[in-house]
Design a protein around this motif. Sequence first.
Motif, PDB file in Angstrom:
ATOM      1  N   TYR A  44       0.828  -1.209   0.000  1.00 51.84           N
ATOM      2  CA  TYR A  44       0.000   0.000   0.000  1.00 51.84           C
ATOM      3  C   TYR A  44       0.862   1.258   0.000  1.00 51.84           C
ATOM      4  O   TYR A  44       0.527   2.255  -0.657  1.00 51.84           O
ATOM      5  CB  TYR A  44      -0.917  -0.008   1.224  1.00 51.84           C
ATOM      6  CG  TYR A  44      -1.902   1.137   1.258  1.00 51.84           C
ATOM      7  CD1 TYR A  44      -3.073   1.082   0.513  1.00 51.84           C
ATOM      8  CD2 TYR A  44      -1.652   2.267   2.036  1.00 51.84           C
ATOM      9  CE1 TYR A  44      -3.982   2.130   0.540  1.00 51.84           C
ATOM     10  CE2 TYR A  44      -2.553   3.323   2.065  1.00 51.84           C
ATOM     11  CZ  TYR A  44      -3.708   3.246   1.316  1.00 51.84           C
ATOM     12  OH  TYR A  44      -4.599   4.299   1.330  1.00 51.84           O
ATOM     13  N   LEU A  45       1.988   1.200   0.701  1.00 53.08           N
ATOM     14  CA  LEU A  45       2.856   2.370   0.821  1.00 53.08           C
ATOM     15  C   LEU A  45       3.898   2.471  -0.289  1.00 53.08           C
ATOM     16  O   LEU A  45       4.664   3.441  -0.326  1.00 53.08           O
ATOM     17  CB  LEU A  45       3.558   2.348   2.183  1.00 53.08           C
ATOM     18  CG  LEU A  45       2.638   2.418   3.407  1.00 53.08           C
ATOM     19  CD1 LEU A  45       3.442   2.241   4.692  1.00 53.08           C
ATOM     20  CD2 LEU A  45       1.873   3.736   3.435  1.00 53.08           C
ATOM     21  N   THR A  46       3.955   1.476  -1.164  1.00 54.28           N
ATOM     22  CA  THR A  46       4.998   1.487  -2.198  1.00 54.28           C
ATOM     23  C   THR A  46       4.429   1.431  -3.621  1.00 54.28           C
ATOM     24  O   THR A  46       4.611   2.347  -4.402  1.00 54.28           O
ATOM     25  CB  THR A  46       5.971   0.314  -2.003  1.00 54.28           C
ATOM     26  OG1 THR A  46       5.239  -0.922  -1.995  1.00 54.28           O
ATOM     27  CG2 THR A  46       6.752   0.448  -0.693  1.00 54.28           C
ATOM     28  N   LEU A  47       3.719   0.372  -3.954  1.00 54.71           N
ATOM     29  CA  LEU A  47       3.332   0.128  -5.339  1.00 54.71           C
ATOM     30  C   LEU A  47       1.858   0.356  -5.657  1.00 54.71           C
ATOM     31  O   LEU A  47       1.506   0.617  -6.816  1.00 54.71           O
ATOM     32  CB  LEU A  47       3.678  -1.318  -5.725  1.00 54.71           C
ATOM     33  CG  LEU A  47       5.148  -1.722  -5.675  1.00 54.71           C
ATOM     34  CD1 LEU A  47       5.294  -3.176  -6.113  1.00 54.71           C
ATOM     35  CD2 LEU A  47       5.992  -0.819  -6.557  1.00 54.71           C
ATOM     36  N   ALA A  48       0.978   0.248  -4.680  1.00 53.65           N
ATOM     37  CA  ALA A  48      -0.459   0.214  -4.956  1.00 53.65           C
ATOM     38  C   ALA A  48      -0.948   1.430  -5.739  1.00 53.65           C
ATOM     39  O   ALA A  48      -1.560   1.295  -6.806  1.00 53.65           O
ATOM     40  CB  ALA A  48      -1.240   0.077  -3.651  1.00 53.65           C
ATOM     41  N   ALA A  49      -0.709   2.632  -5.237  1.00 56.82           N
ATOM     42  CA  ALA A  49      -1.215   3.840  -5.898  1.00 56.82           C
ATOM     43  C   ALA A  49      -0.595   4.052  -7.284  1.00 56.82           C
ATOM     44  O   ALA A  49      -1.332   4.325  -8.247  1.00 56.82           O
ATOM     45  CB  ALA A  49      -0.992   5.058  -5.004  1.00 56.82           C
ATOM     46  N   PRO A  50       0.723   3.928  -7.436  1.00 57.99           N
ATOM     47  CA  PRO A  50       1.289   4.101  -8.786  1.00 57.99           C
ATOM     48  C   PRO A  50       0.784   3.073  -9.786  1.00 57.99           C
ATOM     49  O   PRO A  50       0.578   3.401 -10.961  1.00 57.99           O
ATOM     50  CB  PRO A  50       2.803   3.946  -8.545  1.00 57.99           C
ATOM     51  CG  PRO A  50       3.005   4.274  -7.127  1.00 57.99           C
ATOM     52  CD  PRO A  50       1.781   3.798  -6.425  1.00 57.99           C
ATOM     53  N   VAL A  51       0.576   1.840  -9.345  1.00 60.66           N
ATOM     54  CA  VAL A  51       0.079   0.800 -10.250  1.00 60.66           C
ATOM     55  C   VAL A  51      -1.365   1.103 -10.666  1.00 60.66           C
ATOM     56  O   VAL A  51      -1.716   0.983 -11.848  1.00 60.66           O
ATOM     57  CB  VAL A  51       0.198  -0.594  -9.596  1.00 60.66           C
ATOM     58  CG1 VAL A  51      -0.551  -1.642 -10.400  1.00 60.66           C
ATOM     59  CG2 VAL A  51       1.668  -0.986  -9.457  1.00 60.66           C
ATOM     60  N   ALA A  52      -2.196   1.521  -9.719  1.00 62.48           N
ATOM     61  CA  ALA A  52      -3.571   1.887 -10.058  1.00 62.48           C
ATOM     62  C   ALA A  52      -3.593   3.086 -11.002  1.00 62.48           C
ATOM     63  O   ALA A  52      -4.390   3.133 -11.945  1.00 62.48           O
ATOM     64  CB  ALA A  52      -4.360   2.191  -8.786  1.00 62.48           C
ATOM     65  N   SER A  53      -2.711   4.053 -10.766  1.00 57.84           N
ATOM     66  CA  SER A  53      -2.633   5.239 -11.632  1.00 57.84           C
ATOM     67  C   SER A  53      -2.190   4.875 -13.043  1.00 57.84           C
ATOM     68  O   SER A  53      -2.457   5.618 -13.995  1.00 57.84           O
ATOM     69  CB  SER A  53      -1.676   6.271 -11.034  1.00 57.84           C
ATOM     70  OG  SER A  53      -2.179   6.768  -9.810  1.00 57.84           O
ATOM     71  N   LEU A 254       7.409  -3.851 -13.027  1.00 58.58           N
ATOM     72  CA  LEU A 254       6.086  -4.459 -12.877  1.00 58.58           C
ATOM     73  C   LEU A 254       5.072  -3.949 -13.896  1.00 58.58           C
ATOM     74  O   LEU A 254       4.374  -4.745 -14.547  1.00 58.58           O
ATOM     75  CB  LEU A 254       5.574  -4.197 -11.457  1.00 58.58           C
ATOM     76  CG  LEU A 254       4.104  -4.531 -11.155  1.00 58.58           C
ATOM     77  CD1 LEU A 254       3.869  -6.024 -11.307  1.00 58.58           C
ATOM     78  CD2 LEU A 254       3.723  -4.063  -9.761  1.00 58.58           C
ATOM     79  N   ILE A 255       4.966  -2.646 -14.043  1.00 59.75           N
ATOM     80  CA  ILE A 255       3.905  -2.075 -14.876  1.00 59.75           C
ATOM     81  C   ILE A 255       4.015  -2.507 -16.342  1.00 59.75           C
ATOM     82  O   ILE A 255       3.033  -3.004 -16.919  1.00 59.75           O
ATOM     83  CB  ILE A 255       3.872  -0.541 -14.728  1.00 59.75           C
ATOM     84  CG1 ILE A 255       3.392  -0.183 -13.313  1.00 59.75           C
ATOM     85  CG2 ILE A 255       2.951   0.084 -15.771  1.00 59.75           C
ATOM     86  CD1 ILE A 255       3.465   1.293 -12.985  1.00 59.75           C
TER      87      ILE A 255
END
Length: 279
Positions: A44-53, A254-255
Amino acid sequence: MGKILANGIDTHYQRMPAKGVDPETAPTVVFIHGLGTDSLASFYLTLAAPVASAGINVLAYDLRGHGRSDGPDTGYTFQHFVEDLGALLDVLELRGPVHLVGNSFGGTVAFGHAFARPWQVASIVSIESEPPTQPWSDRMVQAMEYMVVQLSSEQTFLDLEAQNGAHHAKLARKAAAKLFATTMTTEVPSGRLMSAEDLRALPTPVLHILGGEGLQGGDPHALERALSHCRTVVIPGQDHSVLVDAHRNVRELLIPWVRGIHTDVPWINAAVQARELIA
């Protein structure tokens, strides 16, 4: 965020819909955290928001006995964690192929799920992890014994507080209390293990991300030799904490990986057909 009953466990999870695209047609990533003091917060603090964006649906959850999920006294074999993941995807009606991104033990759970339900997994991103084989089980027995010794020592928490602050030490103490209140340390290495033949037959594409100084630094390409479809990327200067310490590097790998697999329409169609035949 919320809780949902899956495989008899009240499971805490969080979802972030893909941004800028139709979530119904976007790929979905499921983040699976590591064992012990870890929780979904590491993603949640590393990848979650950038991946959703980046236009990818995100699901993260706390393993049984971790974070805000229930922690029964017993029931912590590796197989329990695999069955929890399958039940969670069923309850949330995520039946299409999803991308499993597992850190440390979370990656092992991802491999176990792909072994049990290959039609449900578009790909695996393994971060400092390995499949559930007999050598893995043997190493986990030793790792669990070491963890018990470390978390039984007050000096461990004092050192953690000095290095990372009082908040991290408090979280570690809380996690240690949960750990010692269950049979986790003795049960985890048990479950349905994969043989060399099982690994070779696994159809799932795998992106294997390692720290150059991590647990597999001595032979970083061992998994490539064991699997039919595996790409290994070693991040120099990083250890087992590569997810937290080099999350930007992980994100950059990842993306495009998820996007590339998602646009491989023939592969996805084959996976869906296989799912329908087996189901």
